[in-house]
Motif scaffolding. Structure first.
Motif, PDB file in Angstrom:
ATOM      1  N   ALA A 173       0.819  -1.216   0.000  1.00 10.12           N
ATOM      2  CA  ALA A 173       0.000   0.000   0.000  1.00 10.12           C
ATOM      3  C   ALA A 173       0.855   1.269   0.000  1.00 10.12           C
ATOM      4  CB  ALA A 173      -0.943  -0.004   1.198  1.00 10.12           C
ATOM      5  N   GLU A 174       1.957   1.267   0.739  1.00 10.45           N
ATOM      6  CA  GLU A 174       2.845   2.435   0.772  1.00 10.45           C
ATOM      7  C   GLU A 174       3.462   2.689  -0.595  1.00 10.45           C
ATOM      8  OE1 GLU A 174       5.316   3.059   4.599  1.00 10.45           O
ATOM      9  OE2 GLU A 174       4.800   0.918   4.571  1.00 10.45           O
ATOM     10  N   ASP A 208      -1.390  -0.622 -12.377  1.00 12.41           N
ATOM     11  CA  ASP A 208      -2.082  -1.905 -12.569  1.00 12.41           C
ATOM     12  C   ASP A 208      -1.862  -2.843 -11.392  1.00 12.41           C
ATOM     13  OD1 ASP A 208      -3.224  -1.269 -14.998  1.00 12.41           O
ATOM     14  OD2 ASP A 208      -1.661  -2.235 -16.192  1.00 12.41           O
ATOM     15  N   SER A 209      -0.625  -2.902 -10.907  1.00 15.93           N
ATOM     16  CA  SER A 209      -0.328  -3.782  -9.775  1.00 15.93           C
ATOM     17  C   SER A 209       0.913  -3.290  -9.039  1.00 15.93           C
ATOM     18  CB  SER A 209      -0.121  -5.223 -10.241  1.00 15.93           C
ATOM     19  OG  SER A 209       1.041  -5.321 -11.035  1.00 15.93           O
ATOM     20  N   CYS A 210       1.001  -3.731  -7.796  1.00 18.65           N
ATOM     21  CA  CYS A 210       2.124  -3.352  -6.945  1.00 18.65           C
ATOM     22  C   CYS A 210       2.336  -4.472  -5.940  1.00 18.65           C
ATOM     23  CB  CYS A 210       1.788  -2.049  -6.227  1.00 18.65           C
ATOM     24  SG  CYS A 210       3.020  -1.574  -5.022  1.00 18.65           S
ATOM     25  N   VAL A 211       3.551  -4.993  -5.864  1.00 19.77           N
ATOM     26  CA  VAL A 211       3.824  -6.081  -4.919  1.00 19.77           C
ATOM     27  C   VAL A 211       5.243  -5.969  -4.362  1.00 19.77           C
ATOM     28  CG1 VAL A 211       4.550  -7.706  -6.718  1.00 19.77           C
ATOM     29  CG2 VAL A 211       3.716  -8.575  -4.555  1.00 19.77           C
ATOM     30  N   VAL A 212       5.329  -6.096  -3.038  1.00 17.13           N
ATOM     31  CA  VAL A 212       6.626  -6.205  -2.376  1.00 17.13           C
ATOM     32  C   VAL A 212       6.917  -7.699  -2.304  1.00 17.13           C
ATOM     33  CG1 VAL A 212       7.883  -5.859  -0.219  1.00 17.13           C
ATOM     34  CG2 VAL A 212       6.317  -4.087  -1.033  1.00 17.13           C
ATOM     35  N   GLU A 242       9.286 -18.791   2.804  1.00 15.41           N
ATOM     36  CA  GLU A 242       9.283 -19.494   4.090  1.00 15.41           C
ATOM     37  C   GLU A 242       8.898 -18.601   5.267  1.00 15.41           C
ATOM     38  OE1 GLU A 242      12.810 -21.755   4.886  1.00 15.41           O
ATOM     39  OE2 GLU A 242      12.876 -22.556   2.851  1.00 15.41           O
ATOM     40  N   THR A 243       9.483 -17.411   5.312  1.00 17.51           N
ATOM     41  CA  THR A 243       9.266 -16.543   6.471  1.00 17.51           C
ATOM     42  C   THR A 243       8.132 -15.541   6.270  1.00 17.51           C
ATOM     43  OG1 THR A 243      10.827 -14.853   5.715  1.00 17.51           O
ATOM     44  CG2 THR A 243      11.727 -16.674   7.049  1.00 17.51           C
ATOM     45  N   GLY A 244       7.809 -15.230   5.020  1.00 18.84           N
ATOM     46  CA  GLY A 244       6.780 -14.228   4.746  1.00 18.84           C
ATOM     47  C   GLY A 244       7.278 -12.805   4.926  1.00 18.84           C
ATOM     48  N   LYS A 245       8.581 -12.651   5.175  1.00 19.27           N
ATOM     49  CA  LYS A 245       9.159 -11.319   5.370  1.00 19.27           C
ATOM     50  C   LYS A 245       9.614 -10.729   4.035  1.00 19.27           C
ATOM     51  CE  LYS A 245      10.644 -12.098  10.084  1.00 19.27           C
ATOM     52  NZ  LYS A 245      11.737 -12.087  11.039  1.00 19.27           N
ATOM     53  N   SER A 246       9.583  -9.418   3.955  1.00 20.45           N
ATOM     54  CA  SER A 246       9.993  -8.707   2.746  1.00 20.45           C
ATOM     55  C   SER A 246      11.442  -9.013   2.398  1.00 20.45           C
ATOM     56  CB  SER A 246       9.840  -7.199   2.956  1.00 20.45           C
ATOM     57  OG  SER A 246      10.467  -6.482   1.925  1.00 20.45           O
ATOM     58  N   LYS A 247      11.714  -9.104   1.092  1.00 22.76           N
ATOM     59  CA  LYS A 247      13.088  -9.298   0.622  1.00 22.76           C
ATOM     60  C   LYS A 247      13.758  -7.959   0.319  1.00 22.76           C
ATOM     61  CE  LYS A 247      13.022 -13.942  -1.246  1.00 22.76           C
ATOM     62  NZ  LYS A 247      13.468 -14.737  -2.382  1.00 22.76           N
ATOM     63  N   GLY A 248      13.019  -6.853   0.509  1.00 21.79           N
ATOM     64  CA  GLY A 248      13.620  -5.533   0.313  1.00 21.79           C
ATOM     65  C   GLY A 248      13.489  -4.981  -1.091  1.00 21.79           C
ATOM     66  N   PHE A 249      12.660  -5.627  -1.917  1.00 23.24           N
ATOM     67  CA  PHE A 249      12.407  -5.085  -3.248  1.00 23.24           C
ATOM     68  C   PHE A 249      11.004  -5.460  -3.693  1.00 23.24           C
ATOM     69  CE2 PHE A 249      13.896  -9.342  -4.166  1.00 23.24           C
ATOM     70  CZ  PHE A 249      13.196  -9.730  -5.303  1.00 23.24           C
ATOM     71  N   GLY A 250      10.557  -4.811  -4.757  1.00 17.61           N
ATOM     72  CA  GLY A 250       9.220  -5.097  -5.264  1.00 17.61           C
ATOM     73  C   GLY A 250       9.069  -4.642  -6.697  1.00 17.61           C
ATOM     74  N   PHE A 251       7.870  -4.857  -7.237  1.00 16.70           N
ATOM     75  CA  PHE A 251       7.588  -4.488  -8.620  1.00 16.70           C
ATOM     76  C   PHE A 251       6.278  -3.722  -8.702  1.00 16.70           C
ATOM     77  CE2 PHE A 251      10.242  -8.274  -8.948  1.00 16.70           C
ATOM     78  CZ  PHE A 251      11.190  -7.856  -9.879  1.00 16.70           C
ATOM     79  N   VAL A 252       6.245  -2.763  -9.609  1.00 19.36           N
ATOM     80  CA  VAL A 252       5.045  -1.980  -9.888  1.00 19.36           C
ATOM     81  C   VAL A 252       4.807  -2.055 -11.386  1.00 19.36           C
ATOM     82  CG1 VAL A 252       4.038   0.333  -9.847  1.00 19.36           C
ATOM     83  CG2 VAL A 252       5.519  -0.407  -7.974  1.00 19.36           C
TER      84      VAL A 252
END
Length: 81
Positions: A15-16, A28-32, A37-47
């Motif tokens: 959302a941020e 259209d889309s945004c995903v971190v 396994e952990t469900g924690k962010s890997k520190g990057f994403g795509f828009v």
């Protein structure tokens, strides 16, 4: 256009990122990306933005922006071979 967003604080949410990019046009889309396994962010994403002009403006406007104390890196994503 697919945009890569790197150097994200591990607590930044989809959302941020979406709010940052919506200021430049339709998203259209945004995903971190998260660790499976952990469900924690890997520190990057795509828009994904449908309008190339808006996408380029977003890249230029947001690259090196400080978000939660870190300067994020924003660039057009390269297609996988």
């Amino acid at each position: 256009m697919k945009i890569l967003v790197r150097n994200l604080d591990r607590l930044v949410t989809d959302a941020e990122i979406l709010d940052l990019f919506k200021a430049y046009g339709k998203v259209d889309s945004c995903v971190v990306v998260k660790d499976a396994e952990t469900g924690k962010s890997k520190g990057f994403g795509f828009v994904k933005m449908p309008n190339p002009r808006e996408a380029i403006k977003a890249v230029k406007g947001l690259n090196t922006l400080k978000l939660r104390g870190l300067g994020i890196r924003v660039k057009i994503a390269e297609d996988k071979a």
